[in-house]
Scaffold this active site. Structure first.
Site, PDB file in Angstrom:
ATOM      1  N   ASP A  34       0.834  -1.202   0.000  1.00 41.17           N
ATOM      2  CA  ASP A  34       0.000   0.000   0.000  1.00 41.17           C
ATOM      3  C   ASP A  34       0.867   1.250   0.000  1.00 41.17           C
ATOM      4  OD1 ASP A  34      -1.998  -1.774   0.140  1.00 41.17           O
ATOM      5  OD2 ASP A  34      -2.766  -1.166   2.115  1.00 41.17           O
ATOM      6  N   TYR A  37       2.198   2.013  -3.377  1.00 42.17           N
ATOM      7  CA  TYR A  37       1.104   2.516  -4.216  1.00 42.17           C
ATOM      8  C   TYR A  37       0.853   4.001  -3.900  1.00 42.17           C
ATOM      9  CZ  TYR A  37      -3.615   3.058  -6.117  1.00 42.17           C
ATOM     10  OH  TYR A  37      -4.706   3.505  -6.810  1.00 42.17           O
ATOM     11  N   ASP A  38       0.755   4.304  -2.588  1.00 39.40           N
ATOM     12  CA  ASP A  38       0.523   5.701  -2.174  1.00 39.40           C
ATOM     13  C   ASP A  38       1.588   6.626  -2.743  1.00 39.40           C
ATOM     14  OD1 ASP A  38      -1.691   5.048  -0.824  1.00 39.40           O
ATOM     15  OD2 ASP A  38      -0.766   5.019   1.171  1.00 39.40           O
ATOM     16  N   SER A  83     -35.895  -5.387 -16.672  1.00 39.66           N
ATOM     17  CA  SER A  83     -35.690  -6.136 -15.434  1.00 39.66           C
ATOM     18  C   SER A  83     -35.953  -7.617 -15.732  1.00 39.66           C
ATOM     19  CB  SER A  83     -36.574  -5.593 -14.326  1.00 39.66           C
ATOM     20  OG  SER A  83     -37.905  -5.792 -14.664  1.00 39.66           O
ATOM     21  N   LEU A  84     -35.965  -8.424 -14.712  1.00 36.81           N
ATOM     22  CA  LEU A  84     -36.097  -9.862 -14.917  1.00 36.81           C
ATOM     23  C   LEU A  84     -37.336 -10.394 -14.228  1.00 36.81           C
ATOM     24  CD1 LEU A  84     -32.432 -10.928 -14.101  1.00 36.81           C
ATOM     25  CD2 LEU A  84     -33.484 -10.911 -16.354  1.00 36.81           C
ATOM     26  N   GLU A 114     -25.418 -17.092 -13.244  1.00 32.33           N
ATOM     27  CA  GLU A 114     -24.557 -16.166 -12.485  1.00 32.33           C
ATOM     28  C   GLU A 114     -25.246 -15.795 -11.193  1.00 32.33           C
ATOM     29  OE1 GLU A 114     -24.952 -12.788 -14.980  1.00 32.33           O
ATOM     30  OE2 GLU A 114     -24.224 -13.887 -16.705  1.00 32.33           O
ATOM     31  N   LYS A 116     -27.095 -13.425  -8.613  1.00 37.90           N
ATOM     32  CA  LYS A 116     -27.880 -12.213  -8.754  1.00 37.90           C
ATOM     33  C   LYS A 116     -27.466 -11.270  -7.637  1.00 37.90           C
ATOM     34  CE  LYS A 116     -32.520 -10.453  -9.344  1.00 37.90           C
ATOM     35  NZ  LYS A 116     -32.369  -9.385  -8.352  1.00 37.90           N
ATOM     36  N   ASP A 118     -27.254  -8.126  -5.237  1.00 36.41           N
ATOM     37  CA  ASP A 118     -28.306  -7.295  -4.670  1.00 36.41           C
ATOM     38  C   ASP A 118     -27.796  -5.865  -4.507  1.00 36.41           C
ATOM     39  OD1 ASP A 118     -30.749  -6.707  -3.744  1.00 36.41           O
ATOM     40  OD2 ASP A 118     -30.528  -7.694  -1.796  1.00 36.41           O
ATOM     41  N   ARG A 137     -30.429   2.985 -13.501  1.00 37.97           N
ATOM     42  CA  ARG A 137     -31.456   2.423 -14.360  1.00 37.97           C
ATOM     43  C   ARG A 137     -32.648   3.375 -14.518  1.00 37.97           C
ATOM     44  NH1 ARG A 137     -35.796  -1.091 -13.357  1.00 37.97           N
ATOM     45  NH2 ARG A 137     -36.440  -2.059 -15.282  1.00 37.97           N
ATOM     46  N   GLU A 175     -23.736  -4.191 -11.894  1.00 33.83           N
ATOM     47  CA  GLU A 175     -24.380  -3.924 -10.612  1.00 33.83           C
ATOM     48  C   GLU A 175     -23.377  -3.240  -9.688  1.00 33.83           C
ATOM     49  OE1 GLU A 175     -27.466  -5.002 -10.670  1.00 33.83           O
ATOM     50  OE2 GLU A 175     -28.174  -5.126  -8.603  1.00 33.83           O
ATOM     51  N   TYR A 227     -22.306  -7.705 -16.033  1.00 35.74           N
ATOM     52  CA  TYR A 227     -22.896  -8.981 -16.428  1.00 35.74           C
ATOM     53  C   TYR A 227     -23.617  -8.938 -17.773  1.00 35.74           C
ATOM     54  CZ  TYR A 227     -26.498  -6.547 -13.725  1.00 35.74           C
ATOM     55  OH  TYR A 227     -27.345  -5.609 -13.206  1.00 35.74           O
ATOM     56  N   LYS A 291     -29.536 -17.389 -17.960  1.00 31.72           N
ATOM     57  CA  LYS A 291     -29.659 -16.756 -19.269  1.00 31.72           C
ATOM     58  C   LYS A 291     -29.439 -17.785 -20.375  1.00 31.72           C
ATOM     59  CE  LYS A 291     -27.803 -12.518 -17.302  1.00 31.72           C
ATOM     60  NZ  LYS A 291     -26.671 -11.614 -17.138  1.00 31.72           N
ATOM     61  N   LYS A 315     -34.719 -17.111  -7.689  1.00 28.10           N
ATOM     62  CA  LYS A 315     -34.431 -16.594  -6.356  1.00 28.10           C
ATOM     63  C   LYS A 315     -34.149 -17.707  -5.348  1.00 28.10           C
ATOM     64  CE  LYS A 315     -35.311 -12.114  -6.976  1.00 28.10           C
ATOM     65  NZ  LYS A 315     -36.408 -11.426  -6.324  1.00 28.10           N
ATOM     66  N   CYS A 409     -64.179   2.230   8.583  1.00 28.16           N
ATOM     67  CA  CYS A 409     -62.911   2.499   7.909  1.00 28.16           C
ATOM     68  C   CYS A 409     -62.014   3.358   8.802  1.00 28.16           C
ATOM     69  CB  CYS A 409     -63.181   3.225   6.594  1.00 28.16           C
ATOM     70  SG  CYS A 409     -61.681   3.834   5.809  1.00 28.16           S
ATOM     71  N   CYS A 412     -61.846   7.001   6.919  1.00 25.98           N
ATOM     72  CA  CYS A 412     -62.985   7.928   6.744  1.00 25.98           C
ATOM     73  C   CYS A 412     -64.191   7.577   7.615  1.00 25.98           C
ATOM     74  CB  CYS A 412     -63.400   7.959   5.277  1.00 25.98           C
ATOM     75  SG  CYS A 412     -64.198   6.428   4.745  1.00 25.98           S
ATOM     76  N   CYS A 425     -63.840  -0.639   2.441  1.00 21.62           N
ATOM     77  CA  CYS A 425     -64.496   0.568   2.898  1.00 21.62           C
ATOM     78  C   CYS A 425     -65.532   0.973   1.864  1.00 21.62           C
ATOM     79  CB  CYS A 425     -63.439   1.661   3.063  1.00 21.62           C
ATOM     80  SG  CYS A 425     -64.140   3.314   3.061  1.00 21.62           S
ATOM     81  N   CYS A 431     -63.708   8.621   0.975  1.00 24.56           N
ATOM     82  CA  CYS A 431     -62.580   8.111   1.756  1.00 24.56           C
ATOM     83  C   CYS A 431     -61.256   8.688   1.236  1.00 24.56           C
ATOM     84  CB  CYS A 431     -62.545   6.586   1.678  1.00 24.56           C
ATOM     85  SG  CYS A 431     -61.157   5.887   2.579  1.00 24.56           S
TER      86      CYS A 431
END
Ligand code: IVH
Length: 670
Positions: A34, A37-38, A83-84, A114, A116, A118, A137, A175, A227, A291, A315, A409, A412, A425, A431
């Site tokens: 490091d 690198y610095d 989207s999927l 692959e 997914k 998050d 997106r 992602e 991806y 895919k 999922k 309700c 209301c 209701c 309402c």
């Protein structure tokens, strides 16, 4: 130093630093300490400070961020960012495979699988190998320009690997996410500084990337993985797998755990193995993406309105955690349905803090016997609203009374009526919750698309008594808007202009906006296409709706009941009375209706059209595309290497068209 020496040293330093960035952030295999690198980095900064005219956008120093912006600019994506569709179990993935084989008319289809990730999806544009633009997106068509912020992400190359044969123009998709340990450290830091912690790594990543001040992004530990190639100049690669290899060769980080699967069984095994190691990964994944590997097949399969047909998100089983129900509240939806909601002692489920969860309806509460004070399991499946899955009995516990739906309700005070498991209701027109819901829906993107009429504005308009019905929107005046919190001259003018613009609306958007139960975008389009005018639709009865192929008995009943209600017909008349006009959608052109009522089936590959274009052309002319041949098929279009559908069509005497004959038919009509 002489000018060309300085330039040479700058280039050498930048190349060297880039190489170490790549080794460190992408390969995870640093070659220097490091400190060393610095040292290089400091030399580069000093040299650039002395010669600011030589700073380039792709210099590693530009990763530290630039001056804050007042708002993120909008950019239109070169290709829509889709989207999927999600699936949850083995059966569904096998059904997906069957569908692929059927539509492709092939006996074997291979896949790439692959993780997914998050996080949040971004578009990355490279011109001549230089990272020139990146966007979130957004709504899929238009996103936010986060170029400067993305430049601060160390694993994102500002320049593609020299001599790697990268295309002149490349649009990649990936992602942006945060590792779990980085997320926890960030949250600790935020809390110490008296700031609110992020609920989960995904929010932390999104919040960090969508910053007006890129120096904040620079201080956040984001990573990126690519991806997808969304577009590239020159010839496309034949498979998705090769695309990933190419992205990697060009220096972009790609999914480490990817696997090529020659059959769906392999996909199932991959899903299983990946789920087993999920908790040991340093970042959150919530499933695997499957895919179809071959690009030519992807093209033949095409897209639905929001997702490709050739990929799915498979999922993982939702994670469950235990907590306590502190109270049960009741919320009122757009159509008046009452939904019981468990207010929970906050609990983290798979990285997300949950404090409320749906109990669906009264029957569910009774069946699961959930009461205030109970200990319960809550689960979260991807983006789905968290739900209470079951009660966990605690020995010796004192339990509260069973839950009962209210008679009035909660919003209301109108009487509550019951229909099967559903309570609703009855105060539709009075309402506040229903009025707000109806107006938000009417103004939403897919309906009248009134820009600036978001949830907050609608709430103010209704709470101030300015709007009680849809038509009231068209009575609003500038002084009224200026009285609302957060409105100034400019925003009020813009909103009034947007309202004015919405007066010209296509039939399907108008129908969608009315908020008829079970009538979404698709059904609204079908109705507009099949019945053509509002008058025709208002005159139709249940039997007429039922004749329409895509409309089943439930939707027909809902439509008939909506249009038989004088109150609803009055709403429509009122809107028309305020100047609303139904117009033909832009883009629907001359050929409209020339193929009305016809059904097309495609087999084999087309050369001049993509399947999607062909489908659109057919649909624009009032015809439909079906995936299977029957006696009702009007035409079968046989492209190159047609499959078994052609034989079937011949047997049934269906008219066979070549691609050229199809093109002529589209041009000139039958
Ligand atoms: S492919 C046209 N691959 O999942 C298909 N998406 O639910 C484009 N995601 O919005 C997406 N990991 O943000 C793809 N390996 C992966 C992914 C992935 C995460 C996200 C992506 C997308 C969402 C869809």
């Amino acid at each position: 130093m002489a000018a060309d020496h300085i330039q040479k040293r700058l280039t050498a330093l930048r190349d060297e630093i880039r190489r170490h960035d790549f080794l460190y952030y992408v390969k995870d295999k640093p070659e220097i300490s490091d400190g060393a690198y610095d040292h290089l980095f400091r030399e580069l900064i000093e040299l650039e400070q002395a010669h600011p005219e030589l700073i380039t956008a792709d210099s590693p120093t530009q990763r530290v961020g630039a001056a804050p912006l007042s708002e993120l600019a909008k950019v239109r994506h070169e290709q829509p960012m889709l989207s999927l569709d999600s699936i949850l179990d083995r059966e569904e993935v096998l059904a997906f495979d069957q569908r692929m084989k059927r539509e492709l008319e092939e006996t074997a289809v291979d896949y790439t699988a692959e993780p997914k990730y998050d996080g949040l999806s971004v578009e990355l544009v490279y011109d001549r190998g230089i990272f020139v633009r990146g966007a979130t997106r957004g709504d899929g068509m238009v996103g936010e320009d986060v170029t400067v912020n993305l430049r601060t992400i160390r694993s994102l190359p500002l320049q593609l690997a020299p001599r790697s044969g990268f295309p002149d123009h490349l649009v990649a998709r990936g992602e942006v996410y945060m590792r779990l340990d980085d997320f926890q450290a960030l949250n600790r830091r935020m809390t110490e500084q008296g700031e609110e912690a992020f609920a989960n790594p995904r929010n932390a990543a999104a919040g960090s990337l969508r910053q007006l001040d890129s120096t904040i992004t620079a201080a956040r530990p984001l990573v990126v993985t690519c991806y997808e190639i969304m577009a590239q100049s020159g010839a496309a690669l034949p498979t998705h797998w090769e695309e990933l290899d190419a992205l990697a060769a060009w220096g972009l980080p790609v999914p480490f755990l990817r696997r090529r699967c020659p059959s769906i069984e392999e996909v199932v095994a991959y899903h299983h193995e990946t789920e087993a190691i999920r908790d040991s990964l340093p970042y959150e994944i919530d499933g695997v993406v499957v895919k179809v590997d071959q690009r030519s097949r992807q093209e033949r399969l095409g897209f639905k309105s929001r997702s490709p047909r050739w990929a799915v998100a498979y999922k993982f089983t939702p994670r469950k955690e235990i907590t306590v129900v502190e109270d049960i509240a009741v919320s009122v939806g757009r159509t008046g349905t009452l939904t019981p909601l468990a207010l929970l002692r906050p609990v983290e489920v798979g990285g997300v803090t949950i404090s409320r969860a749906t109990l669906h309806n009264a029957d569910e509460v009774a069946r699961k016997d959930i009461r205030v004070g109970d200990t319960v399991k809550v689960e979260r499946a991807g983006d789905v609203i968290p739900a209470v899955s079951e009660r966990v009995p605690v020995p010796g516990e004192q339990r509260a009374e069973p839950f009962r739906m209210p008679d009035h309700c909660p919003v209301c005070r109108s009487a509550v009526a019951r229909e099967g498991a559903y309570y609703y209701c009855t105060g539709q027109a009075v309402c506040g919750a229903q009025i707000k819901g109806a107006i938000e829906h009417f103004a939403s993107k897919a309906a009248l698309a009134i820009d600036g009429m978001g949830r907050k504005t609608v709430a103010q308009l209704v709470d101030q008594g300015l709007v009680r019905s849809l038509a009231d929107l068209y009575k609003l005046s500038k002084p009224q808007l200026l009285d609302l919190e957060g409105f100034a001259e400019k925003s009020a003018t813009l909103l009034l202009e947007a309202i004015e613009r919405s007066k010209q609306v296509s039939l399907d958007r108008f129908l969608m906006g009315l908020g008829i139960r079970q009538v979404g975008q698709h059904i609204a389009k079908v109705l507009a296409r099949e019945l053509g005018t509002l008058a025709e639709i208002m005159a139709a009865d249940e039997a007429r709706f039922n004749q329409i192929r895509e409309i089943g008995p439930e939707i027909s009943a809902s439509l008939a009941s909506y249009f038989s209600e004088p109150q609803n017909r009055a709403v429509i008349q009122d809107l028309l009375g305020h100047g609303l006009r139904i117009v033909e959608e832009e883009g629907a052109r001359g050929g409209a209706g020339s193929l009305a009522g016809k059904t097309f089936v495609f087999t084999g590959g087309l050369s001049a059209f993509t399947r999607d274009d062909a489908k659109r052309l057919v649909e624009e002319r009032g015809a439909r595309v079906s995936s299977s041949v029957s006696k009702k098929t009007s035409y079968i279009v046989a492209g190159q290497e047609p499959g078994s559908k052609l034989d079937q069509a011949r047997k049934l005497g269906v008219r066979v068209l070549s691609e050229q004959e199809f093109a002529d038919l589209i041009e000139a009509g039958p």
